[in-house]
Design a protein around this motif. Structure first.
Motif, short mmCIF file in Angstrom:
data_model
loop_
_atom_site.label_atom_id
_atom_site.label_comp_id
_atom_site.label_asym_id
_atom_site.label_seq_id
_atom_site.Cartn_x
_atom_site.Cartn_y
_atom_site.Cartn_z
N ARG A 93 46.73 45.57 35.23
CA ARG A 93 46.40 44.33 35.92
C ARG A 93 45.81 44.62 37.30
NH1 ARG A 93 51.34 42.15 35.74
NH2 ARG A 93 51.03 41.37 33.63
N GLY A 94 46.42 45.57 38.00
CA GLY A 94 45.93 45.93 39.32
C GLY A 94 44.57 46.59 39.29
N ALA A 95 44.23 47.25 38.17
CA ALA A 95 42.93 47.90 38.07
C ALA A 95 41.81 46.90 37.89
CB ALA A 95 42.94 48.88 36.89
N ARG A 96 42.06 45.81 37.19
CA ARG A 96 40.97 44.85 36.93
C ARG A 96 40.84 43.77 37.98
NH1 ARG A 96 43.32 40.33 34.04
NH2 ARG A 96 45.34 40.87 33.13
N LEU A 97 41.83 43.65 38.87
CA LEU A 97 41.76 42.62 39.90
C LEU A 97 41.23 43.20 41.20
CD1 LEU A 97 45.05 40.61 39.27
CD2 LEU A 97 42.70 39.89 38.83
N ALA A 98 39.93 43.45 41.23
CA ALA A 98 39.29 43.96 42.44
C ALA A 98 38.73 42.78 43.22
CB ALA A 98 38.18 44.93 42.08
N CYS A 153 49.67 41.86 47.85
CA CYS A 153 50.06 43.04 47.08
C CYS A 153 51.12 42.73 46.03
CB CYS A 153 50.61 44.10 48.02
SG CYS A 153 49.57 44.42 49.44
N ASP A 154 51.41 43.72 45.22
CA ASP A 154 52.52 43.78 44.27
C ASP A 154 52.44 42.71 43.19
OD1 ASP A 154 54.82 44.27 42.89
OD2 ASP A 154 56.05 44.54 44.67
N LEU A 155 51.79 43.08 42.10
CA LEU A 155 51.71 42.21 40.93
C LEU A 155 52.73 42.61 39.87
CD1 LEU A 155 47.84 41.97 40.75
CD2 LEU A 155 49.38 40.03 41.07
N SER A 176 40.77 41.52 50.08
CA SER A 176 42.19 41.32 50.41
C SER A 176 43.11 41.61 49.24
CB SER A 176 42.42 39.90 50.94
OG SER A 176 41.76 39.71 52.17
N LEU A 177 42.68 42.47 48.33
CA LEU A 177 43.54 42.94 47.23
C LEU A 177 43.47 44.46 47.20
CD1 LEU A 177 42.56 40.45 44.38
CD2 LEU A 177 44.76 40.54 45.56
N LEU A 178 44.62 45.11 47.05
CA LEU A 178 44.66 46.56 46.91
C LEU A 178 44.58 46.91 45.44
CD1 LEU A 178 47.37 47.68 49.50
CD2 LEU A 178 44.90 48.02 49.62
N GLN A 179 43.43 47.36 45.01
CA GLN A 179 43.20 47.65 43.60
C GLN A 179 43.86 48.96 43.19
OE1 GLN A 179 39.15 48.50 42.61
NE2 GLN A 179 39.36 47.77 40.51
N HIS A 230 41.25 34.84 37.80
CA HIS A 230 41.27 35.84 36.74
C HIS A 230 42.46 35.64 35.80
CE1 HIS A 230 38.30 37.75 39.31
NE2 HIS A 230 37.97 38.51 38.30
N ARG A 231 43.04 34.44 35.84
CA ARG A 231 44.07 34.00 34.90
C ARG A 231 45.33 34.86 34.97
NH1 ARG A 231 44.46 29.51 34.08
NH2 ARG A 231 45.36 29.71 31.99
N VAL A 232 45.73 35.18 36.19
CA VAL A 232 46.98 35.90 36.43
C VAL A 232 47.79 35.12 37.45
CG1 VAL A 232 48.03 38.01 37.34
CG2 VAL A 232 46.01 38.16 35.88
N ALA A 233 49.07 34.93 37.18
CA ALA A 233 49.99 34.34 38.15
C ALA A 233 50.71 35.46 38.88
CB ALA A 233 50.99 33.42 37.45
#
Length: 398
Positions: free
Chosen positions: A129-134, A239-241, A137-140, A214-217
Protein backbone atom coordinates in the motif's frame (compact mmCIF):
# COMPACT_ATOMS: atom_id res chain seq x y z
CA UNK A 1 -7.20 -0.09 35.53
CA UNK A 2 -6.10 2.73 33.25
CA UNK A 3 -6.42 6.48 33.19
CA UNK A 4 -6.62 8.80 30.22
CA UNK A 5 -5.19 12.01 31.58
CA UNK A 6 -6.04 15.34 30.01
CA UNK A 7 -2.75 17.14 29.38
CA UNK A 8 -4.25 20.56 28.58
CA UNK A 9 -1.92 22.51 30.78
CA UNK A 10 0.90 20.38 30.06
CA UNK A 11 3.38 -16.60 6.69
CA UNK A 12 6.89 -17.48 6.93
CA UNK A 13 7.48 -20.87 8.44
CA UNK A 14 10.45 -19.50 10.33
CA UNK A 15 10.90 -16.10 11.92
CA UNK A 16 13.70 -13.66 11.09
CA UNK A 17 16.80 -13.52 13.23
CA UNK A 18 16.76 -9.93 14.41
CA UNK A 19 19.36 -8.52 16.78
CA UNK A 20 18.23 -5.42 18.91
CA UNK A 21 20.78 -2.72 19.47
CA UNK A 22 22.89 -2.56 22.61
CA UNK A 23 21.98 0.31 24.94
CA UNK A 24 25.35 1.92 24.32
CA UNK A 25 24.52 2.28 20.63
CA UNK A 26 20.93 3.51 21.03
CA UNK A 27 20.16 6.51 18.84
CA UNK A 28 18.42 9.57 20.17
CA UNK A 29 14.64 8.94 19.89
CA UNK A 30 13.22 10.57 16.79
CA UNK A 31 9.94 11.09 15.06
CA UNK A 32 10.30 7.76 13.33
CA UNK A 33 9.91 6.01 16.67
CA UNK A 34 6.23 7.00 16.55
CA UNK A 35 5.85 7.15 12.84
CA UNK A 36 6.89 3.77 11.51
CA UNK A 37 6.29 1.41 14.42
CA UNK A 38 2.58 1.23 15.05
CA UNK A 39 3.11 -0.17 18.51
CA UNK A 40 4.92 2.96 19.62
CA UNK A 41 1.66 4.85 19.60
CA UNK A 42 -0.93 2.12 19.35
CA UNK A 43 -0.78 -1.48 18.26
CA UNK A 44 -2.47 -2.50 15.05
CA UNK A 45 -4.39 -5.38 16.55
CA UNK A 46 -6.20 -3.67 19.37
CA UNK A 47 -7.49 -0.44 20.78
CA UNK A 48 -4.76 1.65 22.30
CA UNK A 49 -3.84 4.85 24.05
CA UNK A 50 -0.87 7.06 23.21
CA UNK A 51 1.13 5.36 25.93
CA UNK A 52 0.82 1.93 24.32
CA UNK A 53 -1.35 -1.13 23.90
CA UNK A 54 -4.31 -1.80 26.15
CA UNK A 55 -5.90 -4.76 24.43
CA UNK A 56 -4.09 -7.13 22.13
CA UNK A 57 -2.71 -10.64 21.93
CA UNK A 58 0.96 -10.68 22.79
CA UNK A 59 3.17 -12.70 20.42
CA UNK A 60 5.32 -15.44 21.90
CA UNK A 61 8.75 -14.36 23.07
CA UNK A 62 11.60 -14.89 20.65
CA UNK A 63 13.37 -18.12 21.55
CA UNK A 64 16.85 -16.87 20.69
CA UNK A 65 19.00 -13.76 20.75
CA UNK A 66 17.50 -11.30 18.27
CA UNK A 67 19.72 -8.23 18.37
CA UNK A 68 20.35 -5.89 15.48
CA UNK A 69 23.57 -3.92 15.61
CA UNK A 70 25.03 -0.89 13.89
CA UNK A 71 26.81 -1.70 10.62
CA UNK A 72 25.00 -5.04 10.34
CA UNK A 73 23.73 -5.92 6.86
CA UNK A 74 20.02 -6.52 6.26
CA UNK A 75 19.58 -7.45 2.63
CA UNK A 76 21.14 -4.65 0.56
CA UNK A 77 21.15 -2.26 3.54
CA UNK A 78 23.74 -1.41 6.16
CA UNK A 79 22.33 -0.31 9.51
CA UNK A 80 23.63 2.96 10.97
CA UNK A 81 21.60 3.86 14.07
CA UNK A 82 18.40 2.64 15.65
CA UNK A 83 15.63 5.24 15.52
CA UNK A 84 13.03 3.39 17.56
CA UNK A 85 11.60 0.12 18.76
CA UNK A 86 7.98 -0.87 19.26
CA UNK A 87 5.55 -3.75 19.32
CA UNK A 88 5.88 -4.42 15.59
CA UNK A 89 9.65 -4.22 15.33
CA UNK A 90 12.49 -1.75 14.97
CA UNK A 91 13.24 1.22 12.74
CA UNK A 92 16.81 1.99 11.73
CA UNK A 93 18.58 4.69 9.83
CA UNK A 94 20.34 2.76 7.08
CA UNK A 95 22.11 3.12 3.76
CA UNK A 96 21.66 1.03 0.66
CA UNK A 97 24.97 -0.62 -0.16
CA UNK A 98 27.82 1.80 0.49
CA UNK A 99 26.12 4.82 -1.09
CA UNK A 100 25.71 7.48 1.57
CA UNK A 101 23.25 9.30 -0.70
CA UNK A 102 20.72 6.46 -0.34
CA UNK A 103 19.83 6.98 3.30
CA UNK A 104 16.53 5.39 4.32
CA UNK A 105 14.42 4.61 7.35
CA UNK A 106 14.31 0.81 7.46
CA UNK A 107 11.42 -0.83 9.30
CA UNK A 108 12.17 -4.42 10.34
CA UNK A 109 9.40 -6.73 11.50
CA UNK A 110 9.71 -8.21 14.98
CA UNK A 111 10.90 -11.82 14.96
CA UNK A 112 8.02 -13.00 17.10
CA UNK A 113 5.44 -11.49 14.73
CA UNK A 114 6.86 -12.93 11.53
CA UNK A 115 5.79 -16.44 12.56
CA UNK A 116 2.15 -15.27 12.70
CA UNK A 117 0.66 -15.44 9.17
CA UNK A 118 -1.84 -12.66 9.94
CA UNK A 119 0.81 -10.23 11.14
CA UNK A 120 3.17 -11.06 8.28
CA UNK A 121 0.36 -10.57 5.75
CA UNK A 122 -0.44 -7.22 7.36
CA UNK A 123 3.20 -6.14 7.09
CA UNK A 124 3.24 -7.07 3.41
CA UNK A 125 -0.03 -5.22 2.76
CA UNK A 126 1.35 -2.15 4.49
CA UNK A 127 4.45 -2.25 2.29
CA UNK A 128 2.47 -2.73 -0.92
CA UNK A 129 0.00 0.00 0.00
CA UNK A 130 2.82 2.38 0.86
CA UNK A 131 4.55 1.66 -2.45
CA UNK A 132 1.58 2.66 -4.60
CA UNK A 133 0.56 5.74 -2.63
CA UNK A 134 3.08 8.26 -3.93
CA UNK A 135 2.27 11.93 -3.58
CA UNK A 136 3.08 15.19 -1.83
CA UNK A 137 3.31 14.90 1.96
CA UNK A 138 3.41 11.09 1.89
CA UNK A 139 6.45 8.95 2.67
CA UNK A 140 6.39 6.29 -0.01
CA UNK A 141 7.70 2.79 0.62
CA UNK A 142 10.62 2.62 -1.80
CA UNK A 143 11.78 -0.93 -1.14
CA UNK A 144 10.62 -4.06 0.65
CA UNK A 145 11.68 -7.64 0.92
CA UNK A 146 13.07 -10.47 3.01
CA UNK A 147 16.65 -11.45 3.69
CA UNK A 148 17.62 -14.47 5.78
CA UNK A 149 14.17 -14.52 7.36
CA UNK A 150 14.32 -10.77 8.10
CA UNK A 151 11.31 -8.86 6.70
CA UNK A 152 11.83 -5.15 6.03
CA UNK A 153 10.50 -2.10 4.23
CA UNK A 154 12.36 1.11 3.43
CA UNK A 155 11.13 4.69 3.28
CA UNK A 156 12.93 7.99 2.69
CA UNK A 157 14.70 9.23 5.79
CA UNK A 158 13.44 12.65 6.89
CA UNK A 159 14.94 14.91 9.56
CA UNK A 160 11.71 15.71 11.35
CA UNK A 161 9.70 15.60 14.56
CA UNK A 162 6.25 14.18 15.06
CA UNK A 163 3.38 16.53 15.75
CA UNK A 164 2.89 14.46 18.92
CA UNK A 165 6.31 15.55 20.18
CA UNK A 166 5.70 19.19 19.24
CA UNK A 167 2.41 19.25 21.17
CA UNK A 168 3.99 17.58 24.19
CA UNK A 169 6.90 20.02 24.35
CA UNK A 170 4.60 23.05 23.96
CA UNK A 171 2.59 21.73 26.92
CA UNK A 172 5.82 21.51 28.90
CA UNK A 173 6.70 25.06 27.86
CA UNK A 174 3.25 26.33 28.85
CA UNK A 175 3.85 24.90 32.34
CA UNK A 176 6.92 27.12 32.56
CA UNK A 177 9.37 24.23 32.39
CA UNK A 178 12.27 23.84 29.94
CA UNK A 179 11.08 22.23 26.71
CA UNK A 180 13.19 20.14 24.36
CA UNK A 181 13.82 21.94 21.05
CA UNK A 182 12.52 19.08 18.93
CA UNK A 183 11.15 21.52 16.34
CA UNK A 184 11.04 25.33 15.81
CA UNK A 185 7.27 25.27 16.47
CA UNK A 186 7.94 24.43 20.13
CA UNK A 187 9.44 27.83 20.96
CA UNK A 188 7.21 29.88 18.67
CA UNK A 189 4.91 32.53 20.17
CA UNK A 190 1.23 31.60 20.30
CA UNK A 191 0.03 33.79 17.42
CA UNK A 192 2.42 32.47 14.73
CA UNK A 193 2.10 28.96 16.16
CA UNK A 194 -1.67 28.91 15.52
CA UNK A 195 -1.11 29.87 11.89
CA UNK A 196 1.87 27.62 11.19
CA UNK A 197 0.24 24.63 12.89
CA UNK A 198 -3.04 25.14 11.02
CA UNK A 199 -1.14 25.41 7.74
CA UNK A 200 0.67 22.15 8.52
CA UNK A 201 -2.62 20.37 9.28
CA UNK A 202 -4.08 21.63 6.01
CA UNK A 203 -1.21 19.93 4.16
CA UNK A 204 -1.71 16.76 6.18
CA UNK A 205 -5.40 16.83 5.26
CA UNK A 206 -4.44 17.17 1.59
CA UNK A 207 -2.27 14.09 1.93
CA UNK A 208 -5.14 12.23 3.61
CA UNK A 209 -7.42 13.15 0.72
CA UNK A 210 -4.82 11.74 -1.70
CA UNK A 211 -4.97 8.46 0.23
CA UNK A 212 -8.78 8.48 0.04
CA UNK A 213 -8.78 9.22 -3.69
CA UNK A 214 -6.79 6.00 -4.10
CA UNK A 215 -9.53 4.16 -2.20
CA UNK A 216 -7.59 3.59 1.01
CA UNK A 217 -8.77 4.53 4.51
CA UNK A 218 -5.98 5.51 6.90
CA UNK A 219 -7.89 4.60 10.13
CA UNK A 220 -5.21 5.89 12.53
CA UNK A 221 -4.87 9.63 11.93
CA UNK A 222 -3.32 11.24 15.02
CA UNK A 223 -0.43 13.56 15.94
CA UNK A 224 2.04 10.68 16.29
CA UNK A 225 1.49 9.84 12.61
CA UNK A 226 2.21 13.32 11.24
CA UNK A 227 5.82 14.35 10.63
CA UNK A 228 7.03 17.96 10.53
CA UNK A 229 10.35 18.74 8.91
CA UNK A 230 12.60 20.80 11.11
CA UNK A 231 13.57 23.23 8.33
CA UNK A 232 11.30 26.10 7.36
CA UNK A 233 8.77 26.16 5.81
CA UNK A 234 8.21 22.82 7.53
CA UNK A 235 7.45 20.06 5.06
CA UNK A 236 4.63 17.86 6.35
CA UNK A 237 4.15 14.10 5.97
CA UNK A 238 1.21 11.87 6.83
CA UNK A 239 2.59 8.48 7.82
CA UNK A 240 1.87 4.92 8.94
CA UNK A 241 -0.73 3.05 6.93
CA UNK A 242 -0.37 -0.03 9.10
CA UNK A 243 -4.06 0.05 10.05
CA UNK A 244 -5.24 1.15 6.61
CA UNK A 245 -7.90 -0.65 4.64
CA UNK A 246 -8.46 -0.90 0.89
CA UNK A 247 -12.01 0.40 0.62
CA UNK A 248 -12.86 -1.67 -2.44
CA UNK A 249 -11.64 -4.96 -0.93
CA UNK A 250 -12.26 -4.94 2.83
CA UNK A 251 -15.44 -6.57 4.13
CA UNK A 252 -17.84 -4.75 6.45
CA UNK A 253 -16.67 -7.03 9.30
CA UNK A 254 -13.04 -6.02 8.70
CA UNK A 255 -14.03 -2.35 8.73
CA UNK A 256 -15.62 -2.81 12.16
CA UNK A 257 -12.61 -4.56 13.73
CA UNK A 258 -12.20 -1.87 16.42
CA UNK A 259 -8.49 -1.31 15.76
CA UNK A 260 -7.20 2.18 16.27
CA UNK A 261 -6.40 4.76 18.93
CA UNK A 262 -9.61 5.47 20.86
CA UNK A 263 -8.98 9.14 21.65
CA UNK A 264 -8.92 9.90 17.91
CA UNK A 265 -11.58 7.47 16.65
CA UNK A 266 -15.00 8.63 15.49
CA UNK A 267 -18.04 7.73 17.63
CA UNK A 268 -19.34 5.32 15.01
CA UNK A 269 -16.04 3.47 14.84
CA UNK A 270 -15.78 3.29 18.63
CA UNK A 271 -19.18 1.59 18.70
CA UNK A 272 -18.17 -0.73 15.81
CA UNK A 273 -21.20 0.51 13.90
CA UNK A 274 -21.37 0.78 10.09
CA UNK A 275 -19.19 3.75 9.24
CA UNK A 276 -18.09 5.82 6.28
CA UNK A 277 -14.33 5.37 6.71
CA UNK A 278 -13.54 8.57 4.81
CA UNK A 279 -15.70 10.62 7.18
CA UNK A 280 -14.21 8.76 10.14
CA UNK A 281 -10.73 9.79 8.99
CA UNK A 282 -11.98 13.38 8.65
CA UNK A 283 -13.15 13.20 12.29
CA UNK A 284 -9.72 11.92 13.39
CA UNK A 285 -8.02 14.77 11.54
CA UNK A 286 -10.41 17.16 13.31
CA UNK A 287 -9.48 15.74 16.72
CA UNK A 288 -5.82 16.08 15.76
CA UNK A 289 -6.44 19.71 14.78
CA UNK A 290 -8.18 20.34 18.12
CA UNK A 291 -5.23 18.97 20.08
CA UNK A 292 -2.65 20.75 17.94
CA UNK A 293 -4.16 24.21 18.29
CA UNK A 294 -5.46 24.07 21.88
CA UNK A 295 -2.82 21.68 23.34
CA UNK A 296 -5.76 20.02 25.13
CA UNK A 297 -7.89 16.97 24.53
CA UNK A 298 -11.35 16.87 22.98
CA UNK A 299 -12.84 15.29 26.12
CA UNK A 300 -12.57 15.92 29.82
CA UNK A 301 -10.27 13.71 31.86
CA UNK A 302 -11.36 10.07 31.94
CA UNK A 303 -10.01 8.02 34.84
CA UNK A 304 -10.19 4.45 36.12
CA UNK A 305 -12.06 3.05 33.14
CA UNK A 306 -11.49 -0.63 32.27
CA UNK A 307 -10.45 -1.07 28.64
CA UNK A 308 -13.66 -2.84 27.53
CA UNK A 309 -15.73 0.17 28.65
CA UNK A 310 -13.45 2.88 27.27
CA UNK A 311 -14.72 2.83 23.69
CA UNK A 312 -18.37 3.08 24.69
CA UNK A 313 -17.63 5.88 27.16
CA UNK A 314 -15.67 7.92 24.61
CA UNK A 315 -18.35 7.39 21.96
CA UNK A 316 -20.93 9.04 24.21
CA UNK A 317 -18.74 11.63 25.94
CA UNK A 318 -19.51 15.32 25.46
CA UNK A 319 -16.71 17.04 23.52
CA UNK A 320 -15.38 20.39 24.70
CA UNK A 321 -15.47 23.54 22.58
CA UNK A 322 -11.97 24.50 21.44
CA UNK A 323 -12.16 28.05 22.84
CA UNK A 324 -13.25 26.65 26.21
CA UNK A 325 -9.82 24.99 26.34
CA UNK A 326 -7.90 27.88 24.79
CA UNK A 327 -9.77 31.22 24.77
CA UNK A 328 -7.06 32.80 22.60
CA UNK A 329 -7.80 30.50 19.65
CA UNK A 330 -9.13 32.46 16.65
CA UNK A 331 -12.86 31.98 16.04
CA UNK A 332 -12.31 30.92 12.44
CA UNK A 333 -10.24 27.93 13.53
CA UNK A 334 -12.82 26.90 16.13
CA UNK A 335 -15.50 26.78 13.42
CA UNK A 336 -13.38 24.40 11.33
CA UNK A 337 -12.69 22.13 14.30
CA UNK A 338 -16.36 21.95 15.31
CA UNK A 339 -17.44 20.91 11.83
CA UNK A 340 -14.67 18.33 11.46
CA UNK A 341 -15.47 16.73 14.83
CA UNK A 342 -19.27 16.74 14.52
CA UNK A 343 -20.79 13.66 16.16
CA UNK A 344 -23.15 13.23 13.20
CA UNK A 345 -21.06 12.10 10.20
CA UNK A 346 -23.40 13.94 7.81
CA UNK A 347 -22.54 17.24 9.54
CA UNK A 348 -18.80 16.89 8.91
CA UNK A 349 -16.77 18.01 5.94
CA UNK A 350 -17.50 15.63 3.09
CA UNK A 351 -13.82 15.00 2.42
CA UNK A 352 -10.38 15.71 3.78
CA UNK A 353 -9.92 18.11 0.85
CA UNK A 354 -12.90 20.15 2.10
CA UNK A 355 -11.32 20.28 5.55
CA UNK A 356 -8.02 21.43 4.05
CA UNK A 357 -9.75 24.12 1.98
CA UNK A 358 -11.63 25.41 5.04
CA UNK A 359 -8.36 25.70 6.98
CA UNK A 360 -6.65 27.46 4.09
CA UNK A 361 -9.52 29.96 3.80
CA UNK A 362 -9.33 30.61 7.55
CA UNK A 363 -5.61 31.43 7.53
CA UNK A 364 -5.84 35.06 6.29
CA UNK A 365 -8.67 35.81 8.73
CA UNK A 366 -6.68 34.28 11.58
CA UNK A 367 -3.61 36.33 10.69
CA UNK A 368 -5.68 39.53 10.79
CA UNK A 369 -7.29 38.57 14.11
CA UNK A 370 -3.90 37.76 15.61
CA UNK A 371 -2.27 40.95 14.31
CA UNK A 372 0.30 39.17 12.16
CA UNK A 373 1.74 41.24 9.34
CA UNK A 374 3.87 40.45 6.34
CA UNK A 375 3.51 37.73 3.70
CA UNK A 376 3.13 34.14 4.88
CA UNK A 377 5.93 31.70 3.99
CA UNK A 378 5.61 29.88 0.69
CA UNK A 379 4.26 26.34 1.14
CA UNK A 380 6.54 23.49 0.16
CA UNK A 381 5.17 20.14 -0.92
CA UNK A 382 7.84 17.49 -1.01
CA UNK A 383 7.79 14.03 -2.47
CA UNK A 384 11.01 12.22 -1.47
CA UNK A 385 12.58 10.60 -4.49
CA UNK A 386 12.58 6.77 -4.44
CA UNK A 387 15.61 4.86 -5.63
CA UNK A 388 13.44 1.98 -6.85
CA UNK A 389 10.22 2.13 -8.80
CA UNK A 390 6.91 1.43 -7.01
CA UNK A 391 6.21 -1.32 -9.56
CA UNK A 392 9.36 -3.19 -8.46
CA UNK A 393 8.35 -2.90 -4.82
CA UNK A 394 4.78 -4.09 -5.44
CA UNK A 395 6.08 -7.12 -7.30
CA UNK A 396 8.56 -8.00 -4.55
CA UNK A 397 6.22 -7.77 -1.56
CA UNK A 398 3.53 -10.01 -3.10
Amino acid sequence: MIAVNDPSPRGAARGPRLRPVDASHAATPSALTHLLISGAAGDSCGMSLDSGIIATSAPPAAPRDSRLRPFQRVGPYRLLARLGRGAQGEVWKAVRGDARSHVVALKILNQGLSIHPRRLAQFRREAERGARLAGPSLLQVVDAGEADGCFYMAMPYVEAATLHDVIHERRVRRMGEPALPVHPLVAMADAPYYVEAARALARAARALDHVHVHRVAHRDVKPANILLERRRPFGVYLCDLGLGRDLDLATSEQMRDGAGTPMYMSPERLLKAPADEVLSDVYSMGVTLFETLTLGRLFETIRDVPPPALASLLARARPRRPRAVDPSLPDCFEAVILKATARDPDARFRSAAELASALERALPEARRELGLVGPPPRPRFLTPRPHRSPADVRAEVR
